[in-house]
Design an enzyme around this catalytic site. Sequence first.
Site, mmCIF file in Angstrom:
data_model
loop_
_atom_site.group_PDB
_atom_site.id
_atom_site.type_symbol
_atom_site.label_atom_id
_atom_site.label_comp_id
_atom_site.label_asym_id
_atom_site.label_seq_id
_atom_site.Cartn_x
_atom_site.Cartn_y
_atom_site.Cartn_z
ATOM 1 N N ASN A 1 12.425 11.698 8.540
ATOM 2 C CA ASN A 1 12.750 11.414 7.136
ATOM 3 C C ASN A 1 13.822 10.328 7.093
ATOM 4 O O ASN A 1 14.287 9.848 8.125
ATOM 5 C CB ASN A 1 13.200 12.690 6.419
ATOM 6 C CG ASN A 1 14.417 13.304 7.076
ATOM 7 O OD1 ASN A 1 15.488 12.715 7.092
ATOM 8 N ND2 ASN A 1 14.260 14.487 7.657
ATOM 9 N N LYS B 1 -0.916 10.781 24.438
ATOM 10 C CA LYS B 1 -1.042 9.946 23.228
ATOM 11 C C LYS B 1 -2.430 10.095 22.601
ATOM 12 O O LYS B 1 -3.439 9.982 23.311
ATOM 13 C CB LYS B 1 -0.778 8.484 23.618
ATOM 14 C CG LYS B 1 -0.700 7.589 22.409
ATOM 15 C CD LYS B 1 -0.493 6.147 22.802
ATOM 16 C CE LYS B 1 -0.711 5.274 21.574
ATOM 17 N NZ LYS B 1 -0.966 3.904 21.898
ATOM 18 N N ILE C 1 18.033 26.776 9.570
ATOM 19 C CA ILE C 1 19.259 26.886 10.374
ATOM 20 C C ILE C 1 20.397 27.453 9.526
ATOM 21 O O ILE C 1 21.074 28.400 9.917
ATOM 22 C CB ILE C 1 19.647 25.497 10.954
ATOM 23 C CG1 ILE C 1 18.481 24.945 11.779
ATOM 24 C CG2 ILE C 1 20.919 25.600 11.793
ATOM 25 C CD1 ILE C 1 18.636 23.489 12.192
ATOM 26 N N PHE D 1 23.851 21.693 1.853
ATOM 27 C CA PHE D 1 23.617 20.474 1.064
ATOM 28 C C PHE D 1 22.268 20.572 0.380
ATOM 29 O O PHE D 1 21.381 21.277 0.864
ATOM 30 C CB PHE D 1 23.666 19.228 1.963
ATOM 31 C CG PHE D 1 25.021 18.590 1.980
ATOM 32 C CD1 PHE D 1 26.073 19.205 2.621
ATOM 33 C CD2 PHE D 1 25.249 17.382 1.320
ATOM 34 C CE1 PHE D 1 27.331 18.632 2.622
ATOM 35 C CE2 PHE D 1 26.494 16.806 1.315
ATOM 36 C CZ PHE D 1 27.548 17.431 1.963
#
Length: 401
Positions: A209, A291, A311, A327
């Site tokens: 992100n 891959k 967490i 947050f």
Amino acid sequence: MELTNRHILLGVTGGVAAYKVAQYARELQRRGATVQVAMTEAATRFVGPVTFQALTGRQVYTDQWDSSVPNNMAHIELSRQADAIVIAPATADFLAKLANGLADDLLSTLCIARNCPLLVAPAMNREMWANPATQRNVARLIEDGIVMLGPDEGDQACGETGVGRMLEPEDLVEDTIAFFAPKALAGKQVLITAGPTFEPIDPVRGITNLSSGKMGFAIARACRQAGAQVSLIAGPTALPTPRAVRRIDVTTARQMFDAVQAALAAPVRTDIFIAVAAVADWRVANASDSKLKKTAGGQPPALQFAENPDILASVAARADAPYCVGFAAESEDLERNGQDKRRRKAVPLLVANIGHATFGRDDNELLLIDEDGSTKLSRDRKDALAARLAQEIARRLPPSD
Ligand code: C5P
């Protein structure tokens, strides 16, 4: 800003590191300080006073007998206006003068006539630093309450390597801010998560992100400046480690979870946990060990997702939970949604980012939500907000036993 209303008398002595002090003077001002420069005669051989004059917008003093200063008492006038004197670079010779109370030029006279704190940033060759006379002088200075900023270890201008080089300007700035910061978190152990996580799809691809880690790193720095011991568990980010902060790098949410659990299991008890990281909610359950290849006419890979551990919620649920701060990046009805999230995660304090364009920026605006309601921290640089947040957390801590 962290140094607003601070007036710093910056004393420059004759070492080659003087060229770096121009940058330090600039950064001090950027943090809100006013800077008055005084130089020794030797310092002017390394950097011209005009450089500092241009950067600070103030006359630079080099001469004890300058008749343009009112009453011709520059040493009293200049030192009385300062909140602190910082000597950078401080040569071995200047440390010796300070340790022995000599006052044979303007700068040493300013130092002895001061009624404010004195900070010194030594800069010299490693042999000069290791010399018993220098060490004796430094011990004496520390005894006298003078604050030592460094020195650092590494390459030296003379080509040698060792202890004695001046702290880099950004480290000097951090230590100067730390000197002035109220020590609201003195003796506290703080654990912080910051940055994004990266969840692999295959060995070369993954899901992440836009979190830059700037807010979490700023909070780590601010907590340390407020007197705490700080451990910072960071997802992938190229940000430099804040000074005197212990950093553990991780990649995935599960690694971050494990690192947090390991930190909480350490013999020294964590007092405060601040979860700033933008943790991926899901990981790829069927990540490939090799891959993934695109084949002509083939199907795109079908990714399956598994939920990552929360967490923050897991830490808050512990019987021995530290004071937990979460947050949130909510887009609507910040206060109500934030209050819901705070209760859901069972944390005493939730910090909501106001607006969601905060990723990667240097400024932010925060809403602090606790059981009594909300407090807004208006738009500011992330490091200034972090300093205010550290104080707000300290104010809310339960009394220690
Ligand atoms: O649930 P949401 O992701 O909105 O919650 C954000 C808060 O929870 C942040 O403090 C974030 O660091 C923390 N969090 C966490 N582990 C997760 C997800 C979020 O610690 N897996």
